[in-house]
Write an enzyme that holds these catalytic residues in place. Structure first.
Site, PDB file in Angstrom:
ATOM      1  N   ILE A 151       0.838  -1.205   0.000  1.00  0.00           N
ATOM      2  CA  ILE A 151       0.000   0.000   0.000  1.00  0.00           C
ATOM      3  C   ILE A 151       0.870   1.250   0.000  1.00  0.00           C
ATOM      4  O   ILE A 151       0.613   2.206  -0.739  1.00  0.00           O
ATOM      5  CB  ILE A 151      -0.946  -0.007   1.206  1.00  0.00           C
ATOM      6  N   CYS A 229      -4.296   5.496   7.801  1.00  0.00           N
ATOM      7  CA  CYS A 229      -5.296   4.563   7.268  1.00  0.00           C
ATOM      8  C   CYS A 229      -4.830   3.127   7.466  1.00  0.00           C
ATOM      9  O   CYS A 229      -5.279   2.227   6.752  1.00  0.00           O
ATOM     10  CB  CYS A 229      -5.526   4.829   5.786  1.00  0.00           C
ATOM     11  N   ARG A 231      -3.400   1.238  11.056  1.00  0.00           N
ATOM     12  CA  ARG A 231      -3.874   0.657  12.309  1.00  0.00           C
ATOM     13  C   ARG A 231      -3.853   1.716  13.400  1.00  0.00           C
ATOM     14  O   ARG A 231      -2.903   2.500  13.497  1.00  0.00           O
ATOM     15  CB  ARG A 231      -2.998  -0.542  12.742  1.00  0.00           C
ATOM     16  N   ASP A 255      -8.497   7.192   9.791  1.00  0.00           N
ATOM     17  CA  ASP A 255      -9.504   6.215   9.381  1.00  0.00           C
ATOM     18  C   ASP A 255      -9.561   5.053  10.359  1.00  0.00           C
ATOM     19  O   ASP A 255     -10.467   4.229  10.290  1.00  0.00           O
ATOM     20  CB  ASP A 255      -9.172   5.690   7.976  1.00  0.00           C
ATOM     21  N   GLU A 260     -11.937   0.143  18.298  1.00  0.00           N
ATOM     22  CA  GLU A 260     -13.002   0.235  17.300  1.00  0.00           C
ATOM     23  C   GLU A 260     -14.119  -0.746  17.632  1.00  0.00           C
ATOM     24  O   GLU A 260     -13.841  -1.845  18.139  1.00  0.00           O
ATOM     25  CB  GLU A 260     -12.444  -0.044  15.903  1.00  0.00           C
ATOM     26  N   HIS A 278     -13.134   3.679   9.486  1.00  0.00           N
ATOM     27  CA  HIS A 278     -12.379   2.550   8.924  1.00  0.00           C
ATOM     28  C   HIS A 278     -12.893   2.205   7.523  1.00  0.00           C
ATOM     29  O   HIS A 278     -13.335   1.079   7.244  1.00  0.00           O
ATOM     30  CB  HIS A 278     -12.467   1.323   9.839  1.00  0.00           C
ATOM     31  N   ALA A 281     -10.871   0.149   3.061  1.00  0.00           N
ATOM     32  CA  ALA A 281     -11.152  -0.906   2.085  1.00  0.00           C
ATOM     33  C   ALA A 281     -12.584  -0.879   1.593  1.00  0.00           C
ATOM     34  O   ALA A 281     -13.027  -1.815   0.928  1.00  0.00           O
ATOM     35  CB  ALA A 281     -10.856  -2.269   2.709  1.00  0.00           C
TER      36      ALA A 281
END
Length: 529
Positions: A151, A229, A231, A255, A260, A278, A281
Protein backbone atom coordinates in the site's frame (compact mmCIF):
# COMPACT_ATOMS: atom_id res chain seq x y z
CA UNK A 1 -15.99 -32.79 -0.05
CA UNK A 2 -14.27 -30.07 2.02
CA UNK A 3 -16.57 -27.74 3.91
CA UNK A 4 -16.13 -23.99 4.54
CA UNK A 5 -17.96 -21.55 6.80
CA UNK A 6 -18.30 -17.89 5.80
CA UNK A 7 -18.95 -16.22 9.16
CA UNK A 8 -18.81 -12.54 8.12
CA UNK A 9 -20.73 -10.71 5.42
CA UNK A 10 -18.89 -10.65 2.10
CA UNK A 11 -19.64 -10.57 -1.60
CA UNK A 12 -21.78 -13.50 -2.80
CA UNK A 13 -19.07 -14.19 -5.36
CA UNK A 14 -17.09 -15.94 -2.61
CA UNK A 15 -19.75 -18.61 -2.13
CA UNK A 16 -20.11 -18.94 -5.91
CA UNK A 17 -16.38 -19.67 -6.25
CA UNK A 18 -16.40 -22.24 -3.45
CA UNK A 19 -19.30 -24.14 -5.02
CA UNK A 20 -17.77 -24.00 -8.50
CA UNK A 21 -14.60 -25.61 -7.08
CA UNK A 22 -16.51 -28.42 -5.41
CA UNK A 23 -16.31 -26.99 -1.88
CA UNK A 24 -19.42 -27.14 0.31
CA UNK A 25 -20.07 -23.73 1.87
CA UNK A 26 -22.37 -22.34 4.56
CA UNK A 27 -22.94 -18.60 5.01
CA UNK A 28 -23.82 -18.03 8.68
CA UNK A 29 -23.06 -14.51 9.87
CA UNK A 30 -23.65 -12.46 13.02
CA UNK A 31 -23.15 -15.30 15.47
CA UNK A 32 -22.05 -14.92 19.08
CA UNK A 33 -18.75 -16.52 20.10
CA UNK A 34 -20.61 -19.38 21.83
CA UNK A 35 -22.81 -19.99 18.79
CA UNK A 36 -19.75 -20.07 16.55
CA UNK A 37 -17.94 -22.46 18.89
CA UNK A 38 -20.89 -24.83 18.75
CA UNK A 39 -20.62 -25.32 14.97
CA UNK A 40 -16.98 -24.62 14.04
CA UNK A 41 -16.01 -28.27 14.49
CA UNK A 42 -17.96 -29.12 11.34
CA UNK A 43 -15.72 -27.13 9.01
CA UNK A 44 -12.36 -27.56 7.26
CA UNK A 45 -12.07 -23.87 6.38
CA UNK A 46 -13.22 -20.54 7.82
CA UNK A 47 -13.61 -17.38 5.71
CA UNK A 48 -13.87 -14.15 7.72
CA UNK A 49 -13.52 -10.39 7.54
CA UNK A 50 -12.99 -8.25 10.65
CA UNK A 51 -16.05 -9.11 12.75
CA UNK A 52 -15.31 -12.73 13.64
CA UNK A 53 -12.77 -13.09 16.44
CA UNK A 54 -10.73 -16.27 16.06
CA UNK A 55 -9.62 -16.80 19.65
CA UNK A 56 -7.72 -19.61 21.33
CA UNK A 57 -11.03 -20.85 22.73
CA UNK A 58 -12.65 -20.94 19.29
CA UNK A 59 -9.65 -22.78 17.85
CA UNK A 60 -9.89 -25.37 20.62
CA UNK A 61 -13.39 -26.18 19.42
CA UNK A 62 -12.33 -26.25 15.74
CA UNK A 63 -11.48 -29.95 15.68
CA UNK A 64 -11.43 -30.26 11.88
CA UNK A 65 -10.25 -26.77 10.93
CA UNK A 66 -7.30 -26.67 8.53
CA UNK A 67 -7.26 -23.13 7.19
CA UNK A 68 -8.53 -19.61 8.01
CA UNK A 69 -8.86 -17.02 5.26
CA UNK A 70 -9.08 -13.33 6.13
CA UNK A 71 -10.69 -11.25 3.37
CA UNK A 72 -8.46 -8.24 3.93
CA UNK A 73 -4.98 -7.46 5.20
CA UNK A 74 -5.10 -7.17 8.99
CA UNK A 75 -5.29 -10.30 11.12
CA UNK A 76 -5.63 -8.54 14.48
CA UNK A 77 -8.83 -10.54 15.04
CA UNK A 78 -7.01 -13.88 14.67
CA UNK A 79 -4.83 -15.47 17.36
CA UNK A 80 -2.15 -16.47 14.86
CA UNK A 81 0.19 -18.13 17.42
CA UNK A 82 -2.68 -20.26 18.71
CA UNK A 83 -3.66 -21.20 15.16
CA UNK A 84 -0.05 -22.10 14.39
CA UNK A 85 0.24 -24.25 17.50
CA UNK A 86 -2.90 -26.10 16.44
CA UNK A 87 -1.59 -26.56 12.90
CA UNK A 88 -4.13 -24.26 11.23
CA UNK A 89 -2.94 -22.21 8.25
CA UNK A 90 -3.78 -18.49 8.38
CA UNK A 91 -4.06 -16.62 5.07
CA UNK A 92 -4.93 -13.03 4.23
CA UNK A 93 -5.53 -11.14 0.98
CA UNK A 94 -2.96 -8.34 1.05
CA UNK A 95 -3.54 -7.10 -2.49
CA UNK A 96 -7.31 -7.08 -2.93
CA UNK A 97 -7.89 -3.72 -1.26
CA UNK A 98 -4.46 -2.13 -1.65
CA UNK A 99 -5.46 0.43 -4.29
CA UNK A 100 -8.64 1.32 -2.41
CA UNK A 101 -6.77 1.92 0.86
CA UNK A 102 -4.03 3.90 -0.88
CA UNK A 103 -6.59 6.09 -2.63
CA UNK A 104 -8.33 6.72 0.70
CA UNK A 105 -5.00 7.91 2.16
CA UNK A 106 -4.54 10.28 -0.78
CA UNK A 107 -8.11 11.54 -0.30
CA UNK A 108 -7.34 12.20 3.38
CA UNK A 109 -4.23 14.15 2.39
CA UNK A 110 -6.34 16.37 0.12
CA UNK A 111 -8.98 16.76 2.84
CA UNK A 112 -6.33 17.99 5.28
CA UNK A 113 -4.58 20.23 2.78
CA UNK A 114 -7.76 22.08 1.79
CA UNK A 115 -9.85 21.64 4.99
CA UNK A 116 -12.64 20.10 2.93
CA UNK A 117 -14.84 18.65 5.72
CA UNK A 118 -14.92 21.90 7.71
CA UNK A 119 -15.48 23.99 4.57
CA UNK A 120 -18.35 21.72 3.51
CA UNK A 121 -20.04 21.89 6.93
CA UNK A 122 -19.64 25.69 7.07
CA UNK A 123 -21.02 26.25 3.58
CA UNK A 124 -24.00 23.94 4.07
CA UNK A 125 -24.76 25.78 7.32
CA UNK A 126 -25.37 28.95 5.27
CA UNK A 127 -22.05 30.59 6.04
CA UNK A 128 -19.69 31.87 3.39
CA UNK A 129 -16.34 31.82 5.19
CA UNK A 130 -14.10 32.05 2.18
CA UNK A 131 -11.24 33.66 4.08
CA UNK A 132 -11.38 31.18 6.96
CA UNK A 133 -10.26 28.14 4.99
CA UNK A 134 -6.76 28.87 3.75
CA UNK A 135 -5.24 25.59 2.52
CA UNK A 136 -1.82 24.50 1.34
CA UNK A 137 -0.63 23.13 -1.98
CA UNK A 138 0.72 19.60 -2.22
CA UNK A 139 3.15 20.39 -5.04
CA UNK A 140 6.76 20.46 -3.78
CA UNK A 141 5.73 19.35 -0.28
CA UNK A 142 7.52 16.42 1.38
CA UNK A 143 5.48 13.31 2.16
CA UNK A 144 6.90 11.09 4.88
CA UNK A 145 5.97 7.46 4.28
CA UNK A 146 6.16 5.18 7.33
CA UNK A 147 5.93 1.71 5.81
CA UNK A 148 6.86 1.18 2.17
CA UNK A 149 5.15 -2.12 1.46
CA UNK A 150 2.39 -2.80 -1.03
CA UNK A 151 0.00 0.00 0.00
CA UNK A 152 2.79 2.41 0.87
CA UNK A 153 4.36 1.99 -2.56
CA UNK A 154 1.03 2.82 -4.26
CA UNK A 155 0.67 5.94 -2.11
CA UNK A 156 4.22 6.95 -3.03
CA UNK A 157 3.44 6.52 -6.72
CA UNK A 158 0.31 8.67 -6.48
CA UNK A 159 2.12 11.31 -4.41
CA UNK A 160 4.93 11.56 -6.93
CA UNK A 161 2.25 12.14 -9.57
CA UNK A 162 1.17 15.14 -7.49
CA UNK A 163 4.77 16.40 -7.64
CA UNK A 164 5.42 15.68 -3.98
CA UNK A 165 8.83 14.63 -2.75
CA UNK A 166 8.61 11.30 -0.90
CA UNK A 167 10.89 10.16 1.92
CA UNK A 168 10.33 6.70 3.36
CA UNK A 169 11.13 4.92 6.60
CA UNK A 170 10.91 1.12 6.50
CA UNK A 171 13.52 -1.22 8.02
CA UNK A 172 12.86 -3.73 5.23
CA UNK A 173 13.17 -1.25 2.37
CA UNK A 174 16.31 -1.91 0.34
CA UNK A 175 18.25 0.82 -1.40
CA UNK A 176 17.45 -0.77 -4.76
CA UNK A 177 13.72 -0.88 -4.04
CA UNK A 178 13.77 2.75 -2.86
CA UNK A 179 15.30 3.81 -6.20
CA UNK A 180 12.71 1.74 -8.06
CA UNK A 181 9.90 3.47 -6.09
CA UNK A 182 11.41 6.90 -6.63
CA UNK A 183 11.65 7.65 -2.90
CA UNK A 184 14.46 8.62 -0.57
CA UNK A 185 15.14 6.09 2.18
CA UNK A 186 15.69 7.78 5.57
CA UNK A 187 15.65 6.94 9.24
CA UNK A 188 12.60 7.75 11.35
CA UNK A 189 14.01 10.87 13.01
CA UNK A 190 14.97 12.34 9.63
CA UNK A 191 11.48 11.67 8.29
CA UNK A 192 9.85 13.32 11.29
CA UNK A 193 12.03 16.41 10.91
CA UNK A 194 11.52 16.85 7.16
CA UNK A 195 7.96 15.76 6.35
CA UNK A 196 5.15 18.23 5.67
CA UNK A 197 2.71 15.31 5.57
CA UNK A 198 3.15 11.92 7.25
CA UNK A 199 1.17 8.84 6.26
CA UNK A 200 1.39 5.47 7.97
CA UNK A 201 1.23 2.14 6.12
CA UNK A 202 2.63 -0.49 8.45
CA UNK A 203 1.08 -3.42 10.32
CA UNK A 204 0.55 -3.19 14.07
CA UNK A 205 3.31 -5.19 15.77
CA UNK A 206 5.29 -4.88 18.97
CA UNK A 207 7.90 -2.94 16.96
CA UNK A 208 5.41 -0.46 15.43
CA UNK A 209 2.94 0.01 18.27
CA UNK A 210 2.98 3.70 19.22
CA UNK A 211 5.55 4.55 16.54
CA UNK A 212 4.13 8.08 16.59
CA UNK A 213 4.52 8.53 20.32
CA UNK A 214 4.61 11.75 22.30
CA UNK A 215 8.38 11.92 21.83
CA UNK A 216 8.09 11.22 18.09
CA UNK A 217 5.42 13.89 17.60
CA UNK A 218 7.65 16.40 19.36
CA UNK A 219 10.33 15.74 16.71
CA UNK A 220 8.06 16.55 13.78
CA UNK A 221 8.23 19.73 11.73
CA UNK A 222 5.85 22.28 13.26
CA UNK A 223 2.63 22.32 11.28
CA UNK A 224 2.92 18.77 10.01
CA UNK A 225 -0.25 17.00 8.86
CA UNK A 226 -0.68 13.31 9.73
CA UNK A 227 -2.74 10.61 7.98
CA UNK A 228 -3.38 7.12 9.34
CA UNK A 229 -5.30 4.56 7.27
CA UNK A 230 -3.35 1.58 8.64
CA UNK A 231 -3.87 0.66 12.31
CA UNK A 232 -5.04 2.79 15.22
CA UNK A 233 -2.43 1.63 17.70
CA UNK A 234 0.35 3.17 15.65
CA UNK A 235 -0.36 6.63 17.12
CA UNK A 236 -0.59 7.75 20.75
CA UNK A 237 -4.04 9.34 20.49
CA UNK A 238 -3.77 11.39 23.69
CA UNK A 239 -0.41 12.79 22.57
CA UNK A 240 -1.85 13.54 19.13
CA UNK A 241 -4.66 15.57 20.68
CA UNK A 242 -2.14 17.58 22.67
CA UNK A 243 -0.09 18.19 19.51
CA UNK A 244 -3.20 19.33 17.61
CA UNK A 245 -4.21 21.65 20.43
CA UNK A 246 -0.74 23.18 20.62
CA UNK A 247 -0.40 23.60 16.85
CA UNK A 248 2.64 21.31 16.60
CA UNK A 249 0.43 19.19 14.32
CA UNK A 250 -1.64 21.33 11.94
CA UNK A 251 -4.10 18.58 11.11
CA UNK A 252 -4.74 14.86 11.36
CA UNK A 253 -6.89 12.53 9.29
CA UNK A 254 -7.69 9.17 10.87
CA UNK A 255 -9.50 6.21 9.38
CA UNK A 256 -8.49 3.87 12.21
CA UNK A 257 -8.49 4.07 16.00
CA UNK A 258 -6.96 2.22 18.91
CA UNK A 259 -10.40 1.00 19.96
CA UNK A 260 -13.00 0.24 17.30
CA UNK A 261 -15.81 0.88 16.80
CA UNK A 262 -14.69 4.30 17.97
CA UNK A 263 -17.83 5.82 19.46
CA UNK A 264 -16.03 7.68 22.24
CA UNK A 265 -12.50 8.90 21.63
CA UNK A 266 -10.44 11.70 23.24
CA UNK A 267 -9.69 13.09 19.79
CA UNK A 268 -13.30 13.67 18.80
CA UNK A 269 -14.19 17.35 18.63
CA UNK A 270 -10.59 18.48 18.23
CA UNK A 271 -10.18 21.22 15.59
CA UNK A 272 -8.42 20.30 12.35
CA UNK A 273 -9.29 16.62 12.74
CA UNK A 274 -10.83 14.52 9.94
CA UNK A 275 -12.27 11.13 10.87
CA UNK A 276 -13.79 8.25 8.89
CA UNK A 277 -15.07 4.91 10.24
CA UNK A 278 -12.38 2.55 8.92
CA UNK A 279 -13.33 3.06 5.28
CA UNK A 280 -9.92 2.26 3.78
CA UNK A 281 -11.15 -0.91 2.08
CA UNK A 282 -14.74 0.21 1.64
CA UNK A 283 -15.31 0.37 -2.07
CA UNK A 284 -17.44 -1.94 -4.15
CA UNK A 285 -14.40 -3.07 -6.12
CA UNK A 286 -12.31 -3.86 -3.03
CA UNK A 287 -15.06 -5.83 -1.33
CA UNK A 288 -15.54 -7.99 -4.39
CA UNK A 289 -11.78 -8.41 -4.89
CA UNK A 290 -11.01 -9.62 -1.37
CA UNK A 291 -14.00 -11.98 -1.38
CA UNK A 292 -12.88 -13.51 -4.66
CA UNK A 293 -9.28 -13.81 -3.48
CA UNK A 294 -10.07 -15.45 -0.15
CA UNK A 295 -12.39 -17.97 -1.83
CA UNK A 296 -9.79 -18.80 -4.46
CA UNK A 297 -7.02 -19.18 -1.88
CA UNK A 298 -9.03 -21.43 0.43
CA UNK A 299 -10.24 -23.51 -2.53
CA UNK A 300 -6.69 -23.88 -3.85
CA UNK A 301 -5.56 -25.22 -0.49
CA UNK A 302 -8.51 -27.50 0.26
CA UNK A 303 -8.71 -28.92 -3.27
CA UNK A 304 -5.12 -28.85 -4.56
CA UNK A 305 -2.81 -28.12 -1.62
CA UNK A 306 -1.81 -24.68 -2.87
CA UNK A 307 -0.87 -22.16 -0.17
CA UNK A 308 -0.98 -18.44 -1.02
CA UNK A 309 -0.44 -15.40 1.22
CA UNK A 310 -0.06 -17.57 4.31
CA UNK A 311 1.24 -15.90 7.46
CA UNK A 312 2.41 -18.98 9.34
CA UNK A 313 3.59 -21.50 6.74
CA UNK A 314 5.63 -21.27 3.52
CA UNK A 315 3.48 -20.42 0.53
CA UNK A 316 3.31 -22.53 -2.60
CA UNK A 317 1.01 -21.96 -5.53
CA UNK A 318 -1.59 -24.43 -6.71
CA UNK A 319 0.65 -24.93 -9.75
CA UNK A 320 3.68 -25.71 -7.56
CA UNK A 321 1.84 -28.02 -5.18
CA UNK A 322 1.62 -31.13 -7.44
CA UNK A 323 5.33 -30.95 -8.25
CA UNK A 324 6.31 -30.34 -4.62
CA UNK A 325 4.02 -33.03 -3.18
CA UNK A 326 6.35 -36.05 -3.76
CA UNK A 327 9.32 -34.05 -2.49
CA UNK A 328 7.43 -33.12 0.65
CA UNK A 329 6.51 -36.78 1.17
CA UNK A 330 10.20 -37.69 0.81
CA UNK A 331 11.27 -34.87 3.12
CA UNK A 332 8.77 -35.86 5.80
CA UNK A 333 10.01 -39.47 5.73
CA UNK A 334 13.65 -38.36 6.00
CA UNK A 335 12.77 -36.09 8.92
CA UNK A 336 10.86 -38.92 10.58
CA UNK A 337 13.82 -41.28 10.13
CA UNK A 338 16.24 -38.82 11.72
CA UNK A 339 13.83 -38.11 14.55
CA UNK A 340 13.27 -41.78 15.35
CA UNK A 341 17.00 -42.57 15.26
CA UNK A 342 18.23 -39.56 17.23
CA UNK A 343 15.25 -38.60 19.39
CA UNK A 344 15.55 -35.36 21.35
CA UNK A 345 19.34 -35.06 21.12
CA UNK A 346 19.25 -32.97 17.95
CA UNK A 347 20.40 -29.35 18.31
CA UNK A 348 20.77 -28.33 14.66
CA UNK A 349 19.37 -29.44 11.35
CA UNK A 350 20.54 -28.88 7.79
CA UNK A 351 18.30 -29.48 4.77
CA UNK A 352 20.17 -29.62 1.45
CA UNK A 353 18.67 -29.94 -2.02
CA UNK A 354 20.49 -30.61 -5.27
CA UNK A 355 19.72 -31.44 -8.86
CA UNK A 356 16.06 -31.09 -9.83
CA UNK A 357 15.13 -30.41 -6.18
CA UNK A 358 17.27 -27.27 -6.22
CA UNK A 359 14.93 -25.72 -8.81
CA UNK A 360 11.96 -25.87 -6.43
CA UNK A 361 10.61 -23.73 -3.60
CA UNK A 362 12.67 -25.10 -0.70
CA UNK A 363 10.62 -23.70 2.19
CA UNK A 364 7.83 -26.31 1.99
CA UNK A 365 10.46 -29.07 1.75
CA UNK A 366 12.15 -27.85 4.94
CA UNK A 367 8.77 -27.53 6.68
CA UNK A 368 7.99 -31.15 5.72
CA UNK A 369 11.33 -32.32 7.16
CA UNK A 370 10.50 -30.55 10.42
CA UNK A 371 7.01 -32.07 10.44
CA UNK A 372 8.49 -35.56 10.18
CA UNK A 373 11.15 -34.81 12.78
CA UNK A 374 8.78 -33.19 15.29
CA UNK A 375 6.38 -36.12 15.07
CA UNK A 376 8.75 -37.79 17.54
CA UNK A 377 7.44 -35.29 20.10
CA UNK A 378 3.76 -35.01 19.18
CA UNK A 379 1.25 -36.85 17.03
CA UNK A 380 -0.56 -33.60 16.14
CA UNK A 381 2.36 -32.09 14.23
CA UNK A 382 1.99 -30.79 10.68
CA UNK A 383 3.83 -28.35 8.41
CA UNK A 384 2.25 -25.37 10.15
CA UNK A 385 3.16 -26.01 13.76
CA UNK A 386 6.38 -27.99 13.22
CA UNK A 387 8.59 -24.88 12.74
CA UNK A 388 7.13 -23.41 15.95
CA UNK A 389 7.81 -26.61 17.90
CA UNK A 390 11.35 -26.64 16.52
CA UNK A 391 11.86 -23.02 17.57
CA UNK A 392 10.53 -23.74 21.05
CA UNK A 393 13.18 -26.44 21.41
CA UNK A 394 15.92 -24.12 20.21
CA UNK A 395 16.59 -26.14 17.06
CA UNK A 396 18.88 -24.32 14.63
CA UNK A 397 17.64 -24.94 11.08
CA UNK A 398 19.71 -24.25 7.96
CA UNK A 399 18.81 -24.52 4.28
CA UNK A 400 21.38 -25.23 1.56
CA UNK A 401 20.79 -25.26 -2.19
CA UNK A 402 23.27 -26.89 -4.61
CA UNK A 403 22.96 -26.25 -8.33
CA UNK A 404 25.08 -29.34 -9.05
CA UNK A 405 23.67 -32.72 -10.01
CA UNK A 406 25.38 -35.75 -8.46
CA UNK A 407 24.76 -39.48 -8.78
CA UNK A 408 21.00 -38.85 -8.58
CA UNK A 409 19.10 -36.42 -10.77
CA UNK A 410 17.41 -35.07 -7.63
CA UNK A 411 18.39 -35.38 -3.98
CA UNK A 412 17.30 -34.18 -0.55
CA UNK A 413 19.85 -34.55 2.25
CA UNK A 414 19.04 -34.06 5.94
CA UNK A 415 21.83 -33.72 8.49
CA UNK A 416 21.03 -33.69 12.19
CA UNK A 417 23.67 -32.73 14.73
CA UNK A 418 23.61 -33.29 18.46
CA UNK A 419 26.03 -32.91 21.36
CA UNK A 420 27.79 -36.20 20.65
CA UNK A 421 26.91 -37.30 17.12
CA UNK A 422 25.94 -36.34 13.61
CA UNK A 423 23.31 -38.21 11.59
CA UNK A 424 23.01 -37.79 7.84
CA UNK A 425 20.37 -39.31 5.57
CA UNK A 426 19.57 -38.67 1.92
CA UNK A 427 16.71 -39.58 -0.36
CA UNK A 428 15.64 -39.29 -3.97
CA UNK A 429 12.54 -39.79 -6.09
CA UNK A 430 12.29 -42.81 -8.34
CA UNK A 431 10.23 -42.10 -11.43
CA UNK A 432 9.88 -38.52 -10.10
CA UNK A 433 7.20 -39.74 -7.72
CA UNK A 434 8.29 -42.58 -5.39
CA UNK A 435 10.29 -41.45 -2.30
CA UNK A 436 13.32 -43.64 -1.63
CA UNK A 437 16.09 -43.59 0.97
CA UNK A 438 19.43 -43.80 -0.84
CA UNK A 439 21.97 -43.12 1.89
CA UNK A 440 22.25 -43.30 5.66
CA UNK A 441 25.30 -42.48 7.79
CA UNK A 442 27.56 -42.48 4.74
CA UNK A 443 26.33 -45.88 3.58
CA UNK A 444 24.61 -46.41 0.24
CA UNK A 445 21.33 -48.23 0.72
CA UNK A 446 18.15 -48.03 -1.34
CA UNK A 447 14.82 -48.69 0.33
CA UNK A 448 11.28 -47.44 0.69
CA UNK A 449 10.44 -45.90 4.07
CA UNK A 450 7.03 -47.35 4.68
CA UNK A 451 5.15 -49.17 7.43
CA UNK A 452 7.02 -51.01 10.19
CA UNK A 453 10.78 -51.39 9.77
CA UNK A 454 13.87 -52.45 11.72
CA UNK A 455 17.16 -50.56 11.47
CA UNK A 456 20.30 -52.56 12.33
CA UNK A 457 23.99 -51.70 12.33
CA UNK A 458 26.30 -54.71 12.67
CA UNK A 459 29.82 -55.91 11.91
CA UNK A 460 29.97 -57.18 8.35
CA UNK A 461 30.92 -60.83 9.05
CA UNK A 462 29.86 -64.13 7.43
CA UNK A 463 26.78 -65.82 8.84
CA UNK A 464 25.11 -62.79 10.39
CA UNK A 465 22.19 -62.63 7.99
CA UNK A 466 21.42 -66.29 8.63
CA UNK A 467 21.47 -65.80 12.40
CA UNK A 468 19.24 -62.75 12.09
CA UNK A 469 16.73 -64.60 9.90
CA UNK A 470 16.60 -67.52 12.31
CA UNK A 471 16.00 -65.21 15.28
CA UNK A 472 13.20 -63.28 13.61
CA UNK A 473 11.64 -66.42 12.18
CA UNK A 474 11.58 -68.09 15.58
CA UNK A 475 9.82 -65.01 16.96
CA UNK A 476 7.19 -65.13 14.21
CA UNK A 477 8.40 -61.93 12.50
CA UNK A 478 7.90 -62.00 8.75
CA UNK A 479 10.36 -59.97 6.67
CA UNK A 480 8.73 -58.15 3.77
CA UNK A 481 11.81 -56.51 2.23
CA UNK A 482 15.50 -56.74 3.10
CA UNK A 483 17.91 -53.97 2.13
CA UNK A 484 21.62 -54.06 2.91
CA UNK A 485 24.42 -51.54 2.59
CA UNK A 486 27.93 -51.66 3.95
CA UNK A 487 30.88 -49.44 4.65
CA UNK A 488 34.06 -50.98 3.28
CA UNK A 489 36.97 -51.04 5.73
CA UNK A 490 39.30 -51.64 2.77
CA UNK A 491 38.97 -52.79 -0.83
CA UNK A 492 38.27 -56.39 0.06
CA UNK A 493 36.70 -56.58 3.51
CA UNK A 494 33.62 -55.04 5.02
CA UNK A 495 33.53 -52.83 8.08
CA UNK A 496 29.99 -52.17 9.34
CA UNK A 497 26.80 -53.17 7.56
CA UNK A 498 23.51 -51.31 7.67
CA UNK A 499 20.26 -53.26 7.35
CA UNK A 500 16.78 -51.86 6.75
CA UNK A 501 14.10 -54.52 7.05
CA UNK A 502 10.42 -53.97 6.41
CA UNK A 503 8.25 -56.28 8.53
CA UNK A 504 4.56 -57.11 8.49
CA UNK A 505 3.82 -55.95 12.03
CA UNK A 506 5.42 -53.98 14.87
CA UNK A 507 8.24 -55.85 16.60
CA UNK A 508 8.10 -55.92 20.40
CA UNK A 509 10.95 -55.03 22.69
CA UNK A 510 11.76 -58.63 23.65
CA UNK A 511 12.48 -59.55 20.02
CA UNK A 512 14.59 -56.42 19.56
CA UNK A 513 16.60 -57.44 22.62
CA UNK A 514 17.23 -60.86 21.04
CA UNK A 515 18.46 -59.22 17.86
CA UNK A 516 20.62 -56.82 19.84
CA UNK A 517 22.21 -59.81 21.63
CA UNK A 518 23.38 -61.35 18.34
CA UNK A 519 27.14 -61.36 17.84
CA UNK A 520 28.37 -58.26 16.04
CA UNK A 521 25.23 -56.14 16.46
CA UNK A 522 25.98 -52.51 17.32
CA UNK A 523 22.56 -50.88 17.11
CA UNK A 524 18.93 -51.95 16.68
CA UNK A 525 15.94 -49.66 16.35
CA UNK A 526 12.30 -50.27 15.47
CA UNK A 527 10.90 -47.68 13.05
CA UNK A 528 7.42 -46.82 11.84
CA UNK A 529 6.45 -44.68 8.84
Amino acid sequence: MPKVLISDSMSPKAAEIFRSRGVEVDEITGQTPDELKAIIGNYDGLAIRSSTKVTKELLAAATNLKVIGRAGIGVDNIDVPAASAKGVIVMNTPFGNSITTAEHAIAMIFALARQLPEADASTQAGKWEKNRFMGVELTAKTLGLIGAGNIGSIVADRARGLRMKVVAYDPFLTAERAIEMGVEKVDLDTLLARADFITLHTPLTDATRGILSRDALAKTKKGVRIVNCARGGLIDEVALKEALDSGQVAGAALDVFAQEPAKDNPLFGTPNLVCTPHLGASTDEAQVNVAIQVAEQLSDFLCDGGITNALNVPSMSAEEAPRLKPYMALAEKLGSLVGQLEGSDITSLSVEVEGAAAELNQKPITAAVLAGLMRSYSDTVNMVNAPYLAKERGLDVREVRHEREGDYHTLVRVTATGPERRREVAGSLFGDAAPRLVEIAGTRIETDLDGDMIYIVNEDTPGFIGRLGMTLGAAGVNIGNFHLGRRLADKNRGGDAVLMLSVDAPVDGAVLDQVCALEGVKKVKALRF
